[in-house]
Design an enzyme around this catalytic site. Structure first.
Site, PDB file in Angstrom:
ATOM      1  N   ARG A  68      -3.488   4.196  -1.463  1.00  0.00           N
ATOM      2  CA  ARG A  68      -3.961   3.098  -2.313  1.00  0.00           C
ATOM      3  C   ARG A  68      -3.476   1.730  -1.840  1.00  0.00           C
ATOM      4  O   ARG A  68      -2.331   1.583  -1.417  1.00  0.00           O
ATOM      5  CB  ARG A  68      -3.452   3.302  -3.751  1.00  0.00           C
ATOM      6  CG  ARG A  68      -3.991   4.507  -4.429  1.00  0.00           C
ATOM      7  CD  ARG A  68      -3.246   4.764  -5.726  1.00  0.00           C
ATOM      8  NE  ARG A  68      -2.421   5.948  -5.630  1.00  0.00           N
ATOM      9  CZ  ARG A  68      -1.684   6.425  -6.628  1.00  0.00           C
ATOM     10  NH1 ARG A  68      -1.672   5.810  -7.776  1.00  0.00           N
ATOM     11  NH2 ARG A  68      -0.962   7.507  -6.465  1.00  0.00           N
ATOM     12  N   ARG A 107       7.789   6.219  -1.687  1.00  0.00           N
ATOM     13  CA  ARG A 107       6.575   6.026  -0.902  1.00  0.00           C
ATOM     14  C   ARG A 107       6.836   5.822   0.587  1.00  0.00           C
ATOM     15  O   ARG A 107       6.196   6.479   1.418  1.00  0.00           O
ATOM     16  CB  ARG A 107       5.788   4.842  -1.477  1.00  0.00           C
ATOM     17  CG  ARG A 107       4.591   4.433  -0.659  1.00  0.00           C
ATOM     18  CD  ARG A 107       3.793   3.340  -1.363  1.00  0.00           C
ATOM     19  NE  ARG A 107       4.626   2.228  -1.766  1.00  0.00           N
ATOM     20  CZ  ARG A 107       4.989   1.228  -0.960  1.00  0.00           C
ATOM     21  NH1 ARG A 107       4.569   1.224   0.290  1.00  0.00           N
ATOM     22  NH2 ARG A 107       5.735   0.240  -1.392  1.00  0.00           N
ATOM     23  N   TYR A 127       0.844  -1.203   0.000  1.00  0.00           N
ATOM     24  CA  TYR A 127       0.000   0.000   0.000  1.00  0.00           C
ATOM     25  C   TYR A 127       0.871   1.241   0.000  1.00  0.00           C
ATOM     26  O   TYR A 127       2.033   1.206   0.416  1.00  0.00           O
ATOM     27  CB  TYR A 127      -0.953   0.017   1.202  1.00  0.00           C
ATOM     28  CG  TYR A 127      -0.299   0.254   2.544  1.00  0.00           C
ATOM     29  CD1 TYR A 127      -0.276   1.519   3.121  1.00  0.00           C
ATOM     30  CD2 TYR A 127       0.301  -0.789   3.251  1.00  0.00           C
ATOM     31  CE1 TYR A 127       0.306   1.734   4.356  1.00  0.00           C
ATOM     32  CE2 TYR A 127       0.891  -0.591   4.482  1.00  0.00           C
ATOM     33  CZ  TYR A 127       0.883   0.683   5.033  1.00  0.00           C
ATOM     34  OH  TYR A 127       1.480   0.898   6.253  1.00  0.00           O
ATOM     35  N   CYS A 128       0.306   2.342  -0.516  1.00  0.00           N
ATOM     36  CA  CYS A 128       1.019   3.621  -0.507  1.00  0.00           C
ATOM     37  C   CYS A 128       0.222   4.600   0.354  1.00  0.00           C
ATOM     38  O   CYS A 128      -0.543   4.198   1.213  1.00  0.00           O
ATOM     39  CB  CYS A 128       1.231   4.143  -1.917  1.00  0.00           C
ATOM     40  SG  CYS A 128      -0.289   4.399  -2.853  1.00  0.00           S
ATOM     41  N   ALA A 129       0.376   5.903   0.118  1.00  0.00           N
ATOM     42  CA  ALA A 129      -0.266   6.894   0.971  1.00  0.00           C
ATOM     43  C   ALA A 129      -1.779   6.793   0.946  1.00  0.00           C
ATOM     44  O   ALA A 129      -2.451   7.082   1.935  1.00  0.00           O
ATOM     45  CB  ALA A 129       0.166   8.303   0.550  1.00  0.00           C
TER      46      ALA A 129
END
Length: 667
Positions: A30, A122, A26-28
């Site tokens: 999504r 990220r 996962y990112c910030a």
């Protein structure tokens, strides 16, 4: 509103289940899935949950599910689901091979290049966001005349020197962080990746001379550079480290690789970076920055318009990360950056669009879009994060870019007129306005971009005629359905009172007994040979070592989850208890062999109704334990879940669990 657990289960179900997932990060904002078969994803059903802001397919195997700022909570719930425990980021990071996951297209090496940049930066975003707000505080102090932000440290009070150290810690040592995350993404050792640029920031290396000096090392001339705050040298060094490690592992016996691979890697890569890769990386960064600086020097006005007009097309593809690196490069070399200011016009035009959507949604009583737009607006205005707005609204509706681009253009015109510059790397939000110069011109540019796009949406809408008609019809249907359901509830209550059988209300302290869904010997949950179940991470309950071959419904309810492999089934009982029966441990790997699923998701079931038939001999022949956890997955919403027996034999239907209600609700 759906709980985090329920939404996570919904996501997993609609992407084809755990067996369809090969990797999850996962990112910030999504969740980033890699799938075996992208065709199994039901995008329409996936987006039906209000918490899902958007779905973006990437190539043939990638899938991004936009969740907003709370994405980490959904990730944590997802990796607890059966079959998902070894697919999370930690599991993925432990692999020694290079992972080419993510974007897929005709030119996969180009796609992977941008994914490499994205996944490198990220993990560092949290530190950069925190540092950017500390910078903002110091710039505010400069604005009010309490201190000079750009004054030499020896001329500043000790308190402000210390506060400068708080943000400079992130940017000065940024090469170390980038070296670690880049190496990790490539599959090389992240700590060796961090140690390489760290060597060029040590007092010993700095004592050799100042940037631009040439010194003699190993009898060879070495040109010194200032590597603090640099991003391209550690990126290139990480790529070099990957190939060096790969070659060394072929030459060095596995028994001694732990000692000699890092030894030779450092011995090779630190000199290679200092002599060659580092200066080359600085040259690459300076070259790109010089090109943009040339355009800026020719006409800051033109560049200020180009930047916000490009970003709406770069961000969805992840192509904006190189520009972020250039911003940091500019500040390190020039002392200021000319990209961040104009970029703010794109961000605030984007936030203006979602604010306009929120205004319309409130007027229309459109609950789902109101939630999406409010989340996007708050994440943007306060955090400077555009993805919830972009994926939740802009990429879903036809007309949004026609409302967005005029705001980007006019905001860019204002930024160009005032020649806005940034003297520190910050994220574009209301909180970081003081970090730009001139503040007044920057604020005007943001306001123009924001209100232009917002008013265009309010007066011209954000949807085409068909999209609007469809949305209004859906809202009307939902309101009619809600009205009808309320009428039916009132009628049912009146009927119940008239017949002397009042409607059942669950009150705090009410307890529901749950019968055993299969026959066998009770095993305490903490003795289950699976860490997630044993720790209670999946839910509270017991386990049963089965003697029969059939799982039945312990009470009336409905099927929430029915895995195609038949190894597990989830029920929502009429009491509100959500029960998971997981037949065996790791049996998802049997891919359905030895299991016969007798129900489907959404089916209504009654107490004693068969759900799954299984072959214990097949499970054991495949090398797996047949012990079956029976757990309450929504235990956090209950006051307590207690096992009625810790050992002994149980027959189908024998009471095994007590679930106690915590809140009052009508059932």
């Amino acid at each position: 509103m759906a709980s985090t657990t329920t939404t996570s289960q919904h996501i997993l179900r609609e992407i084809g289940g755990a067996e369809n997932v090969t990797n999850l990060t996962y990112c910030a904002t999504r969740l980033r899935f890699q799938l075996r078969d992208q065709g199994k994803v039901d995008v329409e059903k996936l987006e039906s949950d209000p918490a899902v802001l958007g779905v973006v397919k990437q190539g043939t195997t990638g899938m991004q599910v936009v969740m907003g700022g709370g994405v980490a909570e959904y990730y944590n719930e997802l990796v607890k689901e059966p079959g998902m425990g070894d697919l999370g980021e930690e599991g993925a990071s432990s692999k020694s091979k290079k992972e080419y996951e993510g974007v897929r297209g005709k030119y996969s090496w180009v796609d992977y290049g941008f994914e490499f940049l994205s996944d490198t930066f990220r993990p560092i975003l949290w530190a950069l966001l925190g540092a950017s707000l500390i910078i903002t505080l110091l710039v505010l102090a400069d604005t009010f005349g309490w201190q000079d932000f750009r004054a030499p440290m020896e001329e500043q009070p000790d308190t402000y020197v210390f506060m400068h150290a708080m943000w400079r810690s992130v940017f000065y040592f940024l090469p170390i962080m980038v070296g670690a995350t880049a190496a990790r993404k490539l599959g090389a050792n992240e700590w060796v990746g961090a140690a390489i640029p760290a060597a060029l920031l040590t007092p010993e290396f700095l004592a050799l001379g100042v940037a631009g000096d040439t010194v003699n090392v190993f009898g060879l001339p070495m040109v010194l550079n200032d590597y603090s705050g640099q991003v391209f040298p550690p990126l290139i060094a990480a790529i070099g480290l990957f190939w060096v490690e790969k070659g060394l592992k072929k030459l060095i016996p596995s028994a001694v690789q732990m000692v000699f691979v890092p030894f030779f890697s450092l011995l090779i890569m630190i000199p290679a970076t200092a002599f060659l890769l580092g200066p080359f990386g600085i040259g690459v960064g300076n070259g790109i920055a010089s090109l943009l600086e040339t355009v800026n020097g020719f006409s800051p006005f033109i560049l200020a318009i180009i930047i916000p007009m490009l970003y709406p097309f770069l961000v969805p593809l992840g192509l904006h990360w190189p520009l972020n690196a250039i911003m940091i490069q500019n500040i390190a070399t020039l002392g200021y950056d000319f990209i961040q200011g104009p970029m703010g016009a794109w961000n605030f035009a984007c936030f203006g669009v979602v604010t306009g959507v929120m205004v319309i949604s409130i007027k229309e009583h459109n609950k789902s879009m109101r939630q999406v737009s409010l989340g996007g607006m708050m994440a943007g205005l306060l955090g400077g994060i555009s993805e919830p707005s972009l994926y939740g609204v802009l990429l879903r509706f036809k007309k949004t870019y026609l409302r967005l681009l005029p705001g980007c253009f006019l905001g860019g015109v204002v930024m160009g007129f005032f020649d806005v510059r940034a003297y520190a790397f910050v994220f574009t939000s209301l909180l970081t306005i003081p970090a730009m110069d001139p503040i007044f011109g920057y604020a005007i540019g943001l306001a123009v971009a924001f209100f232009t796009s917002m008013l265009l949406v309010v007066f011209l809408d954000y949807r085409g005629k068909e999209e609007k008609a469809e949305a209004l019809a859906r809202i009307a249907a939902e309101r009619e359905e809600a009205s009808r359901a309320e009428d039916e509830r009132i009628d049912a209550a009146d009927t119940a009172v008239a017949t002397g059988s009042p409607e059942r209300v669950v009150a705090p302290g009410d307890t529901f007994q749950i019968g055993s869904p299969l026959a066998g010997r009770v095993v305490p949950l903490n003795e289950v040979p699976d860490e997630a179940f044993a720790a209670g991470a999946v839910g509270k309950g017991i386990a049963i070592d089965p003697t029969g071959d059939t799982v039945v419904a312990p009470a009336d309810g409905s099927v929430m989850v029915a895995f195609p492999t038949g190894h597990a089934v989830g029920l929502k009982l009429d009491s509100g208890v959500q029960l998971l029966v997981h037949i065996g441990i790791d049996t998802v790997k049997m891919e359905g062999e030895g299991f016969e699923l007798l129900v489907a998701k959404g089916d209504r079931v009654t107490a004693g109704q068969p759900l799954v038939r299984f072959d214990r001999a097949a499970i054991e022949a495949a090398g797996y334990s047949a012990i079956t956890p029976v757990v309450v997955t929504n235990h956090r919403k209950l006051a307590d879940v207690v096992a009625l027996t810790a050992t002994g034999e149980v027959a189908v239907g024998d009471p095994v669990l007590d679930a106690t209600a915590k809140v009052t609700e009508t059932v």
